[in-house]
Write an enzyme that holds these catalytic residues in place. Structure first.
Site, mmCIF file in Angstrom:
data_model
loop_
_atom_site.group_PDB
_atom_site.id
_atom_site.type_symbol
_atom_site.label_atom_id
_atom_site.label_comp_id
_atom_site.label_asym_id
_atom_site.label_seq_id
_atom_site.Cartn_x
_atom_site.Cartn_y
_atom_site.Cartn_z
ATOM 1 N N GLU A 128 -13.323 -31.891 -43.118
ATOM 2 C CA GLU A 128 -12.981 -33.263 -43.552
ATOM 3 C C GLU A 128 -13.578 -33.730 -44.699
ATOM 4 O O GLU A 128 -14.799 -34.319 -44.606
ATOM 5 C CB GLU A 128 -13.258 -34.219 -42.116
ATOM 6 C CG GLU A 128 -12.988 -35.336 -42.267
ATOM 7 C CD GLU A 128 -13.915 -36.360 -41.951
ATOM 8 O OE1 GLU A 128 -13.679 -37.707 -41.891
ATOM 9 O OE2 GLU A 128 -15.197 -36.087 -41.315
ATOM 10 N N ASP A 144 -8.927 -41.750 -38.603
ATOM 11 C CA ASP A 144 -9.680 -42.648 -39.165
ATOM 12 C C ASP A 144 -9.020 -43.456 -40.528
ATOM 13 O O ASP A 144 -9.650 -43.909 -41.275
ATOM 14 C CB ASP A 144 -10.378 -41.420 -40.135
ATOM 15 C CG ASP A 144 -11.604 -40.967 -39.249
ATOM 16 O OD1 ASP A 144 -12.034 -41.628 -38.476
ATOM 17 O OD2 ASP A 144 -11.928 -39.884 -39.417
ATOM 18 N N ASP A 182 -16.207 -31.933 -38.831
ATOM 19 C CA ASP A 182 -16.313 -33.478 -39.056
ATOM 20 C C ASP A 182 -17.398 -33.593 -40.379
ATOM 21 O O ASP A 182 -18.383 -32.749 -40.376
ATOM 22 C CB ASP A 182 -16.778 -34.133 -37.976
ATOM 23 C CG ASP A 182 -16.977 -35.579 -38.111
ATOM 24 O OD1 ASP A 182 -15.744 -36.213 -38.359
ATOM 25 O OD2 ASP A 182 -17.910 -36.160 -37.876
#
Length: 580
Positions: A355, A427, A326
């Protein structure tokens, strides 16, 4: 000749080792400016003694090859060639021809043609040596994986997910990606309290062990989400810092800017809703300005060891196959380099995914990640089939330009083969929402996704036509099982996934655009044993298209029927996958 637009850089996306003896070389030039490019290359050390007690350059080591114009975006052409480097040492220059004059381009700039060897070789670009340990390599299994992303809160528990694995495998998926499942006070779990325990809302560590065992039994790989940029506010190490300040052994594990560590009163042990000035003046660094996500200091050796041991624990003790990191672009490259060495030593075929939302080449040089989440493809496909996250709509030329700039010319071919190709995620808005509720437009998006190089990922419920905006977390609602027939995409996706697994042309990285006009997109994919034509008509009106000549005609991949005429007609929001 527009010299300002010409660009090349050794050891980059423009020049890289595809294997121990092969170089891929690209050059950028202004669109339509250059008519032809010849690459001239040689081993600079190919000077051998001769009978005159001098040294003669070995002419047999010289390579001359014509480059091909591979892609064009709105501004540039991208030229490409592949050369064999038997000694692994290569100097090379480009001979540019604009139809009126010829000019050479090398590391010292531009000089007159022809490029002479050995006289001009010190002016050439240099790839000093292909070192095996520097070559980018990703696990071989990734390019054949079709991922299914699960937001665990939407499925209820790990046992529910385990119970759904046969359903997932039945659709053809052979990889699942779970967003965070470790102890955390939130639904999304991106503010971790205990990285070694499954959140009680999802079950137990043994429930997860059973999930991995069952998944592997069905041929499904398992990837977890690692939040190593920041911890949760309630993490005991950060709370120790809050209580003790500089006297805490964990003080340097975080980025503490000043004391006291808090400039606000907690509410039930958690940060309250902070105003603008409080957020801007947090006494510690956090993800964005989010008080409940204090940022790890990965430069601290003890903190680094702690995080690496988390990654080791779930890989060794539970057998996971990959980590998605992340906010990876906000963590130091140095930390990711150590992470890669550490994890690959334990499990060489573990998949490491970052990410990153932007150009990610600095992370994909073989020393950090295997892949990144391909938001460039998401941007292009959703923009063509609806609107993208920026609210843009793209026509077919716009799609070609966007996907060329952000994907095809942005990354080496070996990287493109394993990019994590999603069209939505936890997201973003959901794909159906990007497409304005148009299921037929979403089908076209899936067709494009499944015929691009990389590893496709479907966000849970996409197969059931789930919609929802990111705003208000509408994109993270409970999994829907019973849907109206017009929204049920399961059979459609199952057929596409099966075709992708069966036909290597669908998985190849290279794309040859044949026609891009209005809402009509037509491109070709080639593999060693077959060629695929992909025609997509995003317009409401039908569209007739002439097919390239092919002995024996084509076969419609979706129906298995022969296509013998020289053209096909696509209805509005229709498509064709033609093989020969």
């Amino acid at each position: 000749m527009n010299l300002h637009a010409i660009y090349h850089e050794p050891k980059s996306r423009y020049s890289y080792a595809a294997d121990s003896f092969t170089l891929h070389i690209r050059l950028r030039a202004a669109a339509g400016d250059i008519q032809g490019i010849k690459l001239v290359a040689a081993d600079p050390f190919s000077r051998f003694p001769d009978h005159n007690n001098s040294h003669t350059f070995d002419a047999e080591s010289v390579i001359e090859t014509e480059m091909r114009r591979e892609y064009r975006d709105g501004l540039f052409d991208y030229w490409f060639c592949e050369i064999r480097s038997p000694t692994r040492r290569t100097r090379y220059a480009f001979v540019l021809d604009d139809g009126q004059k010829r000019l050479c381009y090398g590391s010292s700039g531009f000089f007159g043609a022809p490029a002479r060897i050995p006289e001009d070789i010190d002016r050439f670009f240099n790839f000093p040596d292909i070192c095996d340990e520097d070559i980018y390599r990703a696990p071989e299994w990734v390019s054949g994986t079709v991922w299914y992303q699960i937001f665990p809160d939407a499925w209820g528990s790990l046992r529910s997910i385990t119970g759904g694995l046969s359903y997932i495998a039945g659709l053809g998926f052979n990889g699942i990606y779970l967003t965070p499942i470790f102890t955390s006070p939130s639904k999304h779990k991106y503010n971790t309290t205990d990285y070694f325990q499954i959140d009680p809302a999802f079950g137990t560590n043994e429930d997860f062990r059973e999930l991995v065992r069952t998944a592997h039994g069905l041929g499904i790989r398992v990837m977890l989400d690692a939040v190593f940029n920041h911890a949760g506010f309630s993490h005991p190490f950060f709370q120790d810092v809050v209580e003790k300040g500089k006297d805490s052994e964990y003080f340097d594990w975080f980025h503490i800017l000043r004391e006291p560590v808090l400039n606000f009163e907690t509410v039930n042990g958690n940060p309250p809703e902070l105003g603008r000035e409080q957020m801007k003046n947090l006494p510690y660094r956090a993800f964005a300005f989010v008080a409940h996500m204090p940022k790890w200091n990965t430069a601290n050796p003890a903190a680094r060891t702690y995080l690496l041991n988390i990654a080791r624990h779930w890989a060794e003790e539970y057998g996971i196959d990959g980590w998605r990191f992340d906010v990876s672009n906000e963590v130091s490259h140095d930390f990711w380099r150590e992470t890669r060495k550490f994890l690959k030593a334990l499990k060489p075929d573990i998949f490491l995914l970052g990410e990153n939302w932007d150009d990610s080449m600095p992370w994909l040089c073989g020393d950090q990640f295997d892949s990144v989440m391909n938001y460039g493809l998401l941007d292009a496909v959703t923009g063509f089939c609806g609107v993208n996250p920026n609210g843009e709509s793209l026509d077919a030329p716009g799609f070609r330009e966007r996907v060329t700039r952000k994907v095809l010319a942005a990354y080496p071919k070996p990287v493109q083969r394993v990019l994590f190709n999603m069209l939505d995620s936890h997201d973003t808005d959901r794909l159906i929402t990007f497409c304005g509720g148009n299921i037929d437009a979403a089908k076209l998006a899936y067709v494009i996704q499944m015929t691009m190089g990389g590893a496709p990922s479907i966000y849970y419920g996409g197969e059931a036509g789930m919609d929802g905006m990111l705003r208000g977390n509408e994109n993270r609602l409970c999994m829907v099982w019973d849907v109206s027939p017009e929204k049920d995409l399961r059979d459609f996706l199952k057929r596409l996934i099966a075709l992708r697994k069966r036909h290597p042309s669908m998985r190849e990285a290279d794309v040859e655009f044949l026609q891009c006009e209005g809402g009509f997109l037509f491109y070709r994919k080639r593999a060693e044993t077959e060629t695929l034509l992909v025609a997509v008509n995003r317009d409401h009106k039908s569209r007739s298209v002439e097919l390239p000549a092919s002995p024996g005609g084509y076969t419609d991949a979706m129906t298995g029927e022969a296509v013998t005429g020289g053209h096909i007609t696509l209805p509005g929001y229709g498509f064709a996958l033609l093989l020969h």
